[in-house]
Design an enzyme around this catalytic site. Structure first.
Site, PDB file in Angstrom:
ATOM      1  N   ASP A  13      36.546  33.745 -29.830  1.00  0.00           N
ATOM      2  CA  ASP A  13      35.545  32.702 -29.608  1.00  0.00           C
ATOM      3  C   ASP A  13      34.663  32.449 -30.828  1.00  0.00           C
ATOM      4  O   ASP A  13      33.495  32.114 -30.696  1.00  0.00           O
ATOM      5  CB  ASP A  13      34.649  33.040 -28.392  1.00  0.00           C
ATOM      6  CG  ASP A  13      35.478  33.215 -27.146  1.00  0.00           C
ATOM      7  OD1 ASP A  13      36.345  32.375 -26.907  1.00  0.00           O
ATOM      8  OD2 ASP A  13      35.262  34.205 -26.427  1.00  0.00           O
ATOM      9  N   LYS A  16      37.179  28.963 -33.626  1.00  0.00           N
ATOM     10  CA  LYS A  16      38.416  28.664 -34.359  1.00  0.00           C
ATOM     11  C   LYS A  16      38.945  27.275 -34.037  1.00  0.00           C
ATOM     12  O   LYS A  16      39.444  26.575 -34.915  1.00  0.00           O
ATOM     13  CB  LYS A  16      39.503  29.697 -34.026  1.00  0.00           C
ATOM     14  CG  LYS A  16      39.188  31.092 -34.502  1.00  0.00           C
ATOM     15  CD  LYS A  16      40.309  32.051 -34.165  1.00  0.00           C
ATOM     16  CE  LYS A  16      40.505  32.267 -32.676  1.00  0.00           C
ATOM     17  NZ  LYS A  16      39.403  32.932 -31.993  1.00  0.00           N
ATOM     18  N   GLY A  40      41.276  29.933 -25.305  1.00  0.00           N
ATOM     19  CA  GLY A  40      40.654  28.674 -24.932  1.00  0.00           C
ATOM     20  C   GLY A  40      40.017  28.063 -26.154  1.00  0.00           C
ATOM     21  O   GLY A  40      39.156  28.669 -26.773  1.00  0.00           O
ATOM     22  N   HIS A  41      40.484  26.901 -26.537  1.00  0.00           N
ATOM     23  CA  HIS A  41      39.907  26.202 -27.682  1.00  0.00           C
ATOM     24  C   HIS A  41      39.282  24.912 -27.195  1.00  0.00           C
ATOM     25  O   HIS A  41      39.931  24.127 -26.524  1.00  0.00           O
ATOM     26  CB  HIS A  41      40.995  25.849 -28.703  1.00  0.00           C
ATOM     27  CG  HIS A  41      41.471  27.017 -29.490  1.00  0.00           C
ATOM     28  ND1 HIS A  41      42.616  26.988 -30.249  1.00  0.00           N
ATOM     29  CD2 HIS A  41      40.947  28.245 -29.654  1.00  0.00           C
ATOM     30  CE1 HIS A  41      42.775  28.170 -30.824  1.00  0.00           C
ATOM     31  NE2 HIS A  41      41.786  28.939 -30.484  1.00  0.00           N
ATOM     32  N   GLN A 224      42.276  34.586 -30.024  1.00  0.00           N
ATOM     33  CA  GLN A 224      41.427  35.782 -29.892  1.00  0.00           C
ATOM     34  C   GLN A 224      40.881  36.179 -31.276  1.00  0.00           C
ATOM     35  O   GLN A 224      40.730  35.309 -32.111  1.00  0.00           O
ATOM     36  CB  GLN A 224      42.212  36.942 -29.235  1.00  0.00           C
ATOM     37  CG  GLN A 224      42.548  36.705 -27.759  1.00  0.00           C
ATOM     38  CD  GLN A 224      43.868  35.986 -27.547  1.00  0.00           C
ATOM     39  OE1 GLN A 224      44.844  36.258 -28.196  1.00  0.00           O
ATOM     40  NE2 GLN A 224      43.895  35.049 -26.611  1.00  0.00           N
TER      41      GLN A 224
HETATM   42  P1  IMP Z   1      43.571  39.546 -21.816  1.00  0.00           P
HETATM   43  O1  IMP Z   1      43.950  38.961 -23.116  1.00  0.00           O
HETATM   44  O2  IMP Z   1      43.422  38.530 -20.713  1.00  0.00           O
HETATM   45  O3  IMP Z   1      44.437  40.700 -21.420  1.00  0.00           O
HETATM   46  O4  IMP Z   1      42.092  40.154 -21.978  1.00  0.00           O
HETATM   47  C1  IMP Z   1      41.841  41.290 -22.797  1.00  0.00           C
HETATM   48  C2  IMP Z   1      40.508  41.172 -23.500  1.00  0.00           C
HETATM   49  O5  IMP Z   1      40.583  40.121 -24.452  1.00  0.00           O
HETATM   50  C3  IMP Z   1      39.330  40.818 -22.582  1.00  0.00           C
HETATM   51  O6  IMP Z   1      38.160  41.420 -23.102  1.00  0.00           O
HETATM   52  C4  IMP Z   1      39.214  39.320 -22.722  1.00  0.00           C
HETATM   53  O7  IMP Z   1      37.933  38.842 -22.439  1.00  0.00           O
HETATM   54  C5  IMP Z   1      39.564  39.163 -24.202  1.00  0.00           C
HETATM   55  N1  IMP Z   1      40.106  37.836 -24.533  1.00  0.00           N
HETATM   56  C6  IMP Z   1      41.347  37.363 -24.283  1.00  0.00           C
HETATM   57  N2  IMP Z   1      41.487  36.122 -24.752  1.00  0.00           N
HETATM   58  C7  IMP Z   1      40.319  35.806 -25.332  1.00  0.00           C
HETATM   59  C8  IMP Z   1      39.863  34.639 -26.052  1.00  0.00           C
HETATM   60  O8  IMP Z   1      40.570  33.659 -26.258  1.00  0.00           O
HETATM   61  N3  IMP Z   1      38.580  34.696 -26.515  1.00  0.00           N
HETATM   62  C9  IMP Z   1      37.794  35.790 -26.334  1.00  0.00           C
HETATM   63  N4  IMP Z   1      38.180  36.872 -25.698  1.00  0.00           N
HETATM   64  C10 IMP Z   1      39.442  36.895 -25.201  1.00  0.00           C
HETATM   65 MG    MG Z   2      38.025  30.894 -26.861  1.00  0.00          MG
END
Ligand code: IMP
Ligand code: MG
Length: 423
Positions: A13, A16, A40-41, A224
Protein backbone atom coordinates in the site's frame (compact mmCIF):
# COMPACT_ATOMS: atom_id res chain seq x y z
CA UNK A 1 12.38 3.85 -20.63
CA UNK A 2 14.72 1.18 -19.24
CA UNK A 3 12.99 -2.07 -18.24
CA UNK A 4 11.91 -1.22 -14.73
CA UNK A 5 10.77 -3.11 -11.65
CA UNK A 6 8.52 -1.15 -9.37
CA UNK A 7 8.34 -2.54 -5.87
CA UNK A 8 6.94 -1.52 -2.52
CA UNK A 9 9.70 -0.68 -0.03
CA UNK A 10 7.51 -1.11 3.05
CA UNK A 11 4.53 -3.34 3.98
CA UNK A 12 2.42 -2.79 0.87
CA UNK A 13 0.00 0.00 0.00
CA UNK A 14 2.85 2.42 -0.69
CA UNK A 15 0.85 3.98 -3.48
CA UNK A 16 2.37 1.80 -6.19
CA UNK A 17 -0.82 1.90 -8.27
CA UNK A 18 -0.49 5.60 -8.84
CA UNK A 19 3.24 5.53 -9.57
CA UNK A 20 2.81 2.60 -11.93
CA UNK A 21 0.10 4.49 -13.74
CA UNK A 22 2.45 7.45 -14.01
CA UNK A 23 5.38 5.38 -15.33
CA UNK A 24 3.13 3.49 -17.73
CA UNK A 25 3.32 6.53 -20.02
CA UNK A 26 6.81 5.36 -20.99
CA UNK A 27 6.21 1.61 -21.02
CA UNK A 28 4.82 -0.63 -23.72
CA UNK A 29 4.13 -3.62 -21.52
CA UNK A 30 3.06 -3.76 -17.89
CA UNK A 31 3.80 -7.10 -16.27
CA UNK A 32 2.70 -8.68 -13.02
CA UNK A 33 4.86 -11.43 -11.58
CA UNK A 34 3.45 -12.42 -8.19
CA UNK A 35 0.52 -12.28 -5.82
CA UNK A 36 -3.10 -12.42 -6.80
CA UNK A 37 -6.29 -10.55 -6.11
CA UNK A 38 -5.08 -9.86 -2.57
CA UNK A 39 -3.59 -6.72 -4.11
CA UNK A 40 -5.54 -3.56 -4.56
CA UNK A 41 -4.47 -0.63 -6.68
CA UNK A 42 -6.50 2.52 -6.76
CA UNK A 43 -6.02 4.78 -9.77
CA UNK A 44 -7.81 8.07 -10.17
CA UNK A 45 -8.03 9.56 -13.65
CA UNK A 46 -9.95 12.78 -13.89
CA UNK A 47 -13.23 12.18 -12.08
CA UNK A 48 -13.08 8.42 -12.42
CA UNK A 49 -11.82 6.01 -9.82
CA UNK A 50 -10.66 2.52 -10.74
CA UNK A 51 -9.80 -0.17 -8.25
CA UNK A 52 -7.80 -3.02 -9.72
CA UNK A 53 -6.91 -6.28 -8.03
CA UNK A 54 -5.31 -8.60 -10.53
CA UNK A 55 -5.11 -6.75 -13.82
CA UNK A 56 -2.30 -4.19 -14.14
CA UNK A 57 -3.50 -0.61 -14.23
CA UNK A 58 -1.90 -0.30 -17.68
CA UNK A 59 -5.20 -1.71 -18.91
CA UNK A 60 -6.71 1.77 -18.46
CA UNK A 61 -4.70 2.95 -21.47
CA UNK A 62 -5.72 1.57 -24.82
CA UNK A 63 -2.19 1.34 -26.24
CA UNK A 64 -0.59 -0.69 -23.45
CA UNK A 65 -0.28 -4.44 -23.13
CA UNK A 66 -0.78 -6.07 -19.75
CA UNK A 67 0.76 -9.39 -18.85
CA UNK A 68 -0.12 -11.64 -15.93
CA UNK A 69 2.96 -13.80 -15.50
CA UNK A 70 3.49 -17.37 -14.39
CA UNK A 71 4.21 -16.34 -10.78
CA UNK A 72 0.76 -14.86 -10.26
CA UNK A 73 -2.16 -16.83 -8.83
CA UNK A 74 -5.42 -16.28 -10.68
CA UNK A 75 -8.95 -16.64 -9.44
CA UNK A 76 -10.64 -17.16 -12.85
CA UNK A 77 -14.15 -16.28 -11.70
CA UNK A 78 -12.92 -13.13 -10.03
CA UNK A 79 -10.73 -12.02 -12.93
CA UNK A 80 -13.68 -12.42 -15.32
CA UNK A 81 -15.65 -10.19 -12.95
CA UNK A 82 -12.80 -7.64 -13.03
CA UNK A 83 -12.63 -7.72 -16.84
CA UNK A 84 -16.39 -7.29 -17.16
CA UNK A 85 -16.37 -4.47 -14.59
CA UNK A 86 -13.70 -2.64 -16.60
CA UNK A 87 -15.63 -3.12 -19.82
CA UNK A 88 -18.69 -1.60 -18.14
CA UNK A 89 -16.55 1.45 -17.31
CA UNK A 90 -15.75 1.73 -21.00
CA UNK A 91 -12.30 0.11 -20.93
CA UNK A 92 -11.31 -2.18 -23.79
CA UNK A 93 -10.06 -5.56 -22.55
CA UNK A 94 -9.32 -8.33 -25.03
CA UNK A 95 -6.62 -10.79 -26.05
CA UNK A 96 -4.68 -7.96 -27.69
CA UNK A 97 -4.10 -5.97 -24.53
CA UNK A 98 -4.24 -8.61 -21.80
CA UNK A 99 -2.37 -11.91 -21.71
CA UNK A 100 -2.41 -14.45 -18.90
CA UNK A 101 0.22 -17.13 -18.37
CA UNK A 102 -0.85 -20.72 -18.96
CA UNK A 103 1.40 -21.60 -16.01
CA UNK A 104 -0.33 -19.31 -13.51
CA UNK A 105 -1.91 -21.30 -10.70
CA UNK A 106 -5.63 -21.17 -10.11
CA UNK A 107 -7.25 -20.09 -6.87
CA UNK A 108 -10.16 -22.38 -6.00
CA UNK A 109 -12.98 -21.96 -3.48
CA UNK A 110 -11.40 -24.37 -1.00
CA UNK A 111 -8.29 -22.20 -0.93
CA UNK A 112 -10.38 -19.27 0.22
CA UNK A 113 -12.31 -21.32 2.78
CA UNK A 114 -9.17 -22.96 4.17
CA UNK A 115 -7.47 -19.53 4.35
CA UNK A 116 -10.36 -18.33 6.50
CA UNK A 117 -10.53 -21.50 8.63
CA UNK A 118 -6.81 -21.39 9.38
CA UNK A 119 -6.99 -17.75 10.35
CA UNK A 120 -9.88 -18.47 12.71
CA UNK A 121 -8.06 -21.41 14.22
CA UNK A 122 -5.01 -19.23 14.90
CA UNK A 123 -7.08 -16.88 17.07
CA UNK A 124 -4.99 -13.91 18.17
CA UNK A 125 -1.99 -15.34 16.33
CA UNK A 126 -3.74 -14.87 13.01
CA UNK A 127 -1.82 -13.35 10.08
CA UNK A 128 -4.63 -11.02 9.10
CA UNK A 129 -4.78 -12.28 5.50
CA UNK A 130 -7.07 -10.88 2.86
CA UNK A 131 -8.88 -14.27 2.85
CA UNK A 132 -8.50 -14.52 -0.90
CA UNK A 133 -7.00 -18.02 -0.65
CA UNK A 134 -3.53 -16.84 -1.64
CA UNK A 135 -1.53 -18.85 0.92
CA UNK A 136 -3.31 -22.19 0.34
CA UNK A 137 -3.09 -21.72 -3.45
CA UNK A 138 0.67 -21.12 -3.37
CA UNK A 139 0.82 -24.00 -0.88
CA UNK A 140 -0.64 -26.34 -3.51
CA UNK A 141 1.80 -24.95 -6.08
CA UNK A 142 4.76 -25.77 -3.87
CA UNK A 143 3.21 -29.17 -3.02
CA UNK A 144 2.98 -29.75 -6.80
CA UNK A 145 -0.72 -30.49 -6.61
CA UNK A 146 -2.10 -27.19 -7.94
CA UNK A 147 -4.23 -26.61 -11.02
CA UNK A 148 -2.97 -24.15 -13.61
CA UNK A 149 -4.53 -22.01 -16.31
CA UNK A 150 -3.40 -24.55 -18.92
CA UNK A 151 -5.50 -27.20 -17.13
CA UNK A 152 -8.53 -24.93 -17.18
CA UNK A 153 -8.15 -24.61 -20.96
CA UNK A 154 -8.81 -28.36 -21.26
CA UNK A 155 -12.28 -28.90 -19.81
CA UNK A 156 -12.18 -32.70 -19.64
CA UNK A 157 -8.85 -32.82 -17.92
CA UNK A 158 -9.76 -29.95 -15.61
CA UNK A 159 -12.98 -31.64 -14.52
CA UNK A 160 -11.11 -34.79 -13.66
CA UNK A 161 -8.40 -33.01 -11.69
CA UNK A 162 -10.88 -30.75 -9.93
CA UNK A 163 -13.01 -33.70 -8.84
CA UNK A 164 -10.03 -35.29 -7.09
CA UNK A 165 -8.97 -31.98 -5.52
CA UNK A 166 -12.45 -31.28 -4.19
CA UNK A 167 -12.80 -34.80 -2.79
CA UNK A 168 -9.55 -34.39 -0.91
CA UNK A 169 -10.25 -30.86 0.27
CA UNK A 170 -13.75 -31.70 1.44
CA UNK A 171 -12.11 -34.01 3.99
CA UNK A 172 -10.06 -31.05 5.20
CA UNK A 173 -13.14 -28.83 5.32
CA UNK A 174 -14.98 -31.47 7.33
CA UNK A 175 -12.12 -31.53 9.83
CA UNK A 176 -12.49 -27.76 10.19
CA UNK A 177 -16.22 -28.29 10.78
CA UNK A 178 -17.40 -26.30 7.75
CA UNK A 179 -19.75 -27.43 4.94
CA UNK A 180 -18.25 -29.29 1.96
CA UNK A 181 -17.93 -27.80 -1.51
CA UNK A 182 -20.27 -28.82 -4.31
CA UNK A 183 -18.12 -30.16 -7.13
CA UNK A 184 -20.66 -29.69 -9.94
CA UNK A 185 -21.30 -26.08 -9.01
CA UNK A 186 -17.62 -25.14 -8.85
CA UNK A 187 -16.79 -27.07 -11.99
CA UNK A 188 -19.52 -25.31 -13.97
CA UNK A 189 -18.50 -21.84 -12.71
CA UNK A 190 -14.81 -22.40 -13.41
CA UNK A 191 -15.33 -23.91 -16.85
CA UNK A 192 -17.55 -20.97 -17.78
CA UNK A 193 -14.86 -18.56 -16.59
CA UNK A 194 -12.21 -20.62 -18.42
CA UNK A 195 -14.12 -20.30 -21.67
CA UNK A 196 -14.19 -16.52 -21.29
CA UNK A 197 -10.49 -16.43 -20.47
CA UNK A 198 -9.39 -18.57 -23.40
CA UNK A 199 -8.49 -15.61 -25.66
CA UNK A 200 -6.11 -14.31 -22.98
CA UNK A 201 -4.20 -17.44 -22.03
CA UNK A 202 -0.83 -18.10 -23.61
CA UNK A 203 2.82 -18.92 -22.96
CA UNK A 204 3.75 -15.51 -21.55
CA UNK A 205 7.45 -16.38 -21.32
CA UNK A 206 7.67 -16.70 -25.10
CA UNK A 207 5.43 -13.65 -25.47
CA UNK A 208 7.71 -11.54 -23.26
CA UNK A 209 10.86 -12.73 -24.98
CA UNK A 210 9.42 -11.78 -28.36
CA UNK A 211 8.74 -8.34 -26.91
CA UNK A 212 12.30 -8.15 -25.56
CA UNK A 213 13.64 -8.94 -29.02
CA UNK A 214 11.64 -6.05 -30.39
CA UNK A 215 13.15 -3.84 -27.65
CA UNK A 216 9.77 -3.10 -26.13
CA UNK A 217 9.87 -1.34 -22.76
CA UNK A 218 8.62 -3.28 -19.79
CA UNK A 219 7.36 -2.18 -16.44
CA UNK A 220 7.18 -4.90 -13.79
CA UNK A 221 4.40 -4.04 -11.41
CA UNK A 222 5.09 -5.32 -7.91
CA UNK A 223 2.22 -6.14 -5.60
CA UNK A 224 2.34 -5.96 -1.77
CA UNK A 225 5.69 -4.84 -0.37
CA UNK A 226 9.18 -5.87 0.70
CA UNK A 227 8.29 -6.82 4.28
CA UNK A 228 5.46 -9.04 3.08
CA UNK A 229 7.95 -11.10 1.03
CA UNK A 230 7.76 -14.80 1.82
CA UNK A 231 11.53 -15.07 2.25
CA UNK A 232 12.59 -11.61 3.35
CA UNK A 233 9.57 -10.28 5.19
CA UNK A 234 8.40 -10.53 8.77
CA UNK A 235 7.63 -14.26 8.52
CA UNK A 236 5.07 -15.69 9.20
CA UNK A 237 3.26 -12.34 8.94
CA UNK A 238 3.85 -12.17 5.21
CA UNK A 239 2.15 -13.04 1.97
CA UNK A 240 2.99 -16.22 0.08
CA UNK A 241 5.00 -14.87 -2.84
CA UNK A 242 8.30 -13.10 -3.49
CA UNK A 243 7.35 -9.47 -3.50
CA UNK A 244 10.96 -8.29 -3.79
CA UNK A 245 12.76 -7.52 -7.05
CA UNK A 246 13.95 -11.07 -7.69
CA UNK A 247 10.35 -12.20 -7.92
CA UNK A 248 9.95 -10.21 -11.12
CA UNK A 249 12.35 -12.58 -12.82
CA UNK A 250 11.11 -15.93 -11.55
CA UNK A 251 7.52 -14.81 -11.88
CA UNK A 252 7.80 -13.89 -15.56
CA UNK A 253 10.73 -15.77 -17.10
CA UNK A 254 12.51 -12.52 -17.97
CA UNK A 255 16.18 -12.97 -17.00
CA UNK A 256 17.58 -10.63 -14.32
CA UNK A 257 20.13 -8.99 -16.60
CA UNK A 258 17.39 -7.91 -19.01
CA UNK A 259 15.95 -5.73 -16.29
CA UNK A 260 17.66 -2.37 -16.01
CA UNK A 261 16.27 -0.46 -13.09
CA UNK A 262 14.55 -0.93 -9.75
CA UNK A 263 12.33 1.77 -8.39
CA UNK A 264 11.20 1.59 -4.79
CA UNK A 265 7.95 3.19 -3.72
CA UNK A 266 7.50 4.29 -0.13
CA UNK A 267 5.11 6.45 1.78
CA UNK A 268 6.40 9.50 3.63
CA UNK A 269 5.30 7.55 6.71
CA UNK A 270 4.59 3.83 7.22
CA UNK A 271 1.43 1.73 7.13
CA UNK A 272 0.63 -1.93 7.46
CA UNK A 273 -2.59 -3.97 7.19
CA UNK A 274 -2.90 -7.27 8.94
CA UNK A 275 -1.04 -8.51 11.98
CA UNK A 276 2.68 -8.69 12.68
CA UNK A 277 5.42 -6.48 14.07
CA UNK A 278 5.48 -2.82 13.17
CA UNK A 279 8.18 -1.00 15.19
CA UNK A 280 7.17 2.58 14.39
CA UNK A 281 3.42 2.10 14.80
CA UNK A 282 1.89 5.16 16.42
CA UNK A 283 -1.65 5.84 17.55
CA UNK A 284 -1.52 9.59 17.12
CA UNK A 285 -0.54 9.48 13.47
CA UNK A 286 -2.99 6.61 12.88
CA UNK A 287 -5.87 8.64 14.30
CA UNK A 288 -4.84 11.74 12.39
CA UNK A 289 -4.69 9.94 9.03
CA UNK A 290 -7.95 8.04 9.60
CA UNK A 291 -9.65 11.30 10.59
CA UNK A 292 -8.50 12.70 7.25
CA UNK A 293 -10.32 9.75 5.63
CA UNK A 294 -7.05 8.18 4.55
CA UNK A 295 -5.53 4.75 4.98
CA UNK A 296 -8.39 2.37 4.54
CA UNK A 297 -7.57 -0.75 2.47
CA UNK A 298 -8.80 -0.92 -1.13
CA UNK A 299 -9.23 -4.72 -1.06
CA UNK A 300 -10.74 -5.34 2.36
CA UNK A 301 -11.69 -1.84 3.53
CA UNK A 302 -9.75 -2.43 6.75
CA UNK A 303 -8.25 0.57 8.52
CA UNK A 304 -4.51 0.38 8.01
CA UNK A 305 -2.14 0.60 10.96
CA UNK A 306 0.00 3.73 10.66
CA UNK A 307 3.33 4.90 12.04
CA UNK A 308 6.38 7.06 11.47
CA UNK A 309 8.74 6.57 8.56
CA UNK A 310 11.05 3.67 9.31
CA UNK A 311 14.42 4.17 7.62
CA UNK A 312 15.80 0.97 9.13
CA UNK A 313 13.18 -0.93 7.17
CA UNK A 314 13.55 1.04 3.92
CA UNK A 315 17.36 0.77 4.09
CA UNK A 316 16.98 -2.99 4.19
CA UNK A 317 14.47 -2.81 1.33
CA UNK A 318 17.00 -0.84 -0.72
CA UNK A 319 19.52 -3.61 -0.06
CA UNK A 320 17.33 -6.59 -0.98
CA UNK A 321 15.78 -5.00 -4.04
CA UNK A 322 18.77 -3.06 -5.27
CA UNK A 323 16.71 0.10 -5.34
CA UNK A 324 18.13 2.66 -7.78
CA UNK A 325 15.42 5.29 -7.58
CA UNK A 326 12.81 6.26 -5.05
CA UNK A 327 9.25 7.45 -5.32
CA UNK A 328 7.88 8.98 -2.12
CA UNK A 329 4.09 9.08 -1.90
CA UNK A 330 1.49 10.57 0.41
CA UNK A 331 3.68 13.49 1.43
CA UNK A 332 0.48 15.52 1.82
CA UNK A 333 -0.60 13.15 4.61
CA UNK A 334 1.92 14.90 6.87
CA UNK A 335 0.94 18.47 5.94
CA UNK A 336 -0.71 19.23 9.30
CA UNK A 337 2.01 17.97 11.60
CA UNK A 338 4.09 20.28 13.77
CA UNK A 339 6.81 17.71 14.32
CA UNK A 340 7.60 14.64 12.23
CA UNK A 341 9.60 11.71 13.50
CA UNK A 342 11.79 9.39 11.50
CA UNK A 343 13.18 6.14 12.85
CA UNK A 344 16.90 5.97 12.04
CA UNK A 345 17.93 2.91 14.08
CA UNK A 346 16.50 0.24 16.37
CA UNK A 347 17.56 -0.36 19.94
CA UNK A 348 17.58 -4.01 20.88
CA UNK A 349 18.58 -4.11 24.52
CA UNK A 350 21.90 -2.31 24.61
CA UNK A 351 22.58 -2.89 20.89
CA UNK A 352 21.90 -0.38 18.14
CA UNK A 353 20.76 -1.95 14.88
CA UNK A 354 21.05 -0.39 11.42
CA UNK A 355 19.02 -3.15 9.72
CA UNK A 356 16.05 -5.09 11.06
CA UNK A 357 16.82 -8.42 12.75
CA UNK A 358 15.55 -11.35 10.69
CA UNK A 359 14.14 -13.10 13.75
CA UNK A 360 10.64 -11.92 14.51
CA UNK A 361 11.10 -12.48 18.25
CA UNK A 362 13.91 -9.93 18.22
CA UNK A 363 12.08 -7.54 15.94
CA UNK A 364 9.12 -7.26 18.32
CA UNK A 365 11.55 -6.21 21.05
CA UNK A 366 13.15 -3.45 18.96
CA UNK A 367 12.58 0.13 20.04
CA UNK A 368 12.84 2.81 17.38
CA UNK A 369 15.43 5.56 17.72
CA UNK A 370 13.86 8.72 16.35
CA UNK A 371 15.11 11.98 14.97
CA UNK A 372 12.65 14.84 14.72
CA UNK A 373 11.95 17.17 11.83
CA UNK A 374 9.92 20.37 11.96
CA UNK A 375 6.67 20.04 10.00
CA UNK A 376 5.94 22.46 7.12
CA UNK A 377 2.32 22.89 8.24
CA UNK A 378 0.88 23.91 4.92
CA UNK A 379 -0.71 22.12 2.03
CA UNK A 380 1.60 20.49 -0.50
CA UNK A 381 -1.28 19.28 -2.66
CA UNK A 382 -0.82 21.90 -5.38
CA UNK A 383 2.94 21.80 -5.74
CA UNK A 384 3.93 21.09 -9.34
CA UNK A 385 7.69 21.07 -8.93
CA UNK A 386 10.13 20.12 -6.19
CA UNK A 387 10.99 23.80 -5.77
CA UNK A 388 7.36 24.66 -5.11
CA UNK A 389 7.33 22.40 -2.04
CA UNK A 390 7.94 24.09 1.32
CA UNK A 391 11.65 24.12 2.23
CA UNK A 392 11.01 21.94 5.28
CA UNK A 393 9.25 19.35 3.12
CA UNK A 394 12.20 19.30 0.73
CA UNK A 395 14.62 18.78 3.63
CA UNK A 396 12.45 15.96 4.93
CA UNK A 397 12.29 14.24 1.52
CA UNK A 398 16.02 14.51 0.96
CA UNK A 399 16.61 12.98 4.36
CA UNK A 400 14.29 10.03 3.59
CA UNK A 401 16.21 9.38 0.39
CA UNK A 402 19.65 9.63 1.96
CA UNK A 403 18.69 7.40 4.90
CA UNK A 404 17.23 4.80 2.55
CA UNK A 405 19.80 5.00 -0.21
CA UNK A 406 18.63 5.72 -3.73
CA UNK A 407 17.95 8.69 -5.93
CA UNK A 408 14.76 10.57 -5.16
CA UNK A 409 12.97 10.77 -8.49
CA UNK A 410 9.23 11.06 -7.86
CA UNK A 411 7.17 12.73 -5.14
CA UNK A 412 3.42 12.29 -4.91
CA UNK A 413 1.29 14.88 -3.14
CA UNK A 414 -2.22 13.60 -3.80
CA UNK A 415 -4.25 10.87 -5.40
CA UNK A 416 -4.67 12.36 -8.85
CA UNK A 417 -2.34 11.89 -11.78
CA UNK A 418 -1.56 15.60 -11.85
CA UNK A 419 -0.31 15.60 -8.25
CA UNK A 420 2.97 13.95 -9.16
CA UNK A 421 6.33 15.70 -9.11
CA UNK A 422 9.18 14.37 -11.18
CA UNK A 423 12.67 15.40 -10.09
P1 IMP B 1 -2.54 -12.70 2.06
O1 IMP B 1 -1.68 -12.17 0.99
O2 IMP B 1 -4.01 -12.48 1.82
O3 IMP B 1 -2.23 -14.12 2.43
O4 IMP B 1 -2.24 -11.84 3.38
C1 IMP B 1 -1.00 -11.93 4.06
C2 IMP B 1 -0.58 -10.58 4.62
O5 IMP B 1 -0.27 -9.72 3.53
C3 IMP B 1 -1.66 -9.86 5.43
O6 IMP B 1 -1.03 -9.09 6.44
C4 IMP B 1 -2.30 -8.93 4.43
O7 IMP B 1 -2.90 -7.82 5.02
C5 IMP B 1 -1.06 -8.54 3.61
N1 IMP B 1 -1.38 -8.12 2.24
C6 IMP B 1 -1.72 -8.91 1.19
N2 IMP B 1 -1.91 -8.18 0.09
C7 IMP B 1 -1.68 -6.91 0.44
C8 IMP B 1 -1.69 -5.67 -0.30
O8 IMP B 1 -1.93 -5.61 -1.50
N3 IMP B 1 -1.38 -4.55 0.42
C9 IMP B 1 -1.07 -4.60 1.74
N4 IMP B 1 -1.05 -5.71 2.44
C10 IMP B 1 -1.34 -6.87 1.80
MG1 MG C 1 -3.03 -1.99 -1.96
Amino acid sequence: MPNTILIGAQWGDEGKGKIIDFLTDDAELVVRSQGGNNAGHTVIIGEKKYVLHLIPSGILRSDKICVIGNGVVVDPVDVVREIEGLRKQGIKVDGNNLVISDCAHIVLPYHRIIDECREKAKGDKKIGTTKRGIGPCYGDKVERTGLRMADLMEPKLFTEKLRAKIEENNIVLKAFGVPPIDFEEVNAAYLAAGKKLKPFVTNTVVYLHQALKKKKNMLFEGAQGTFLDLDHGTYPYVTSSNTTAGGASTGTGVPPHRIDRVMGVMKAYTTRVGEGPFPTENKEISDMLHDMGREFGSTTGRARRCGWFDAVATRYAAMINGIDELAVTNLDGLDQLKTIKVCVAYKLGSKTLEVPPSDLRQLVKCKPVYVEFPGWMKSTADAQTFEELPAKARTYLKKLASLTGGKLSIVSVGASRAQTIRL
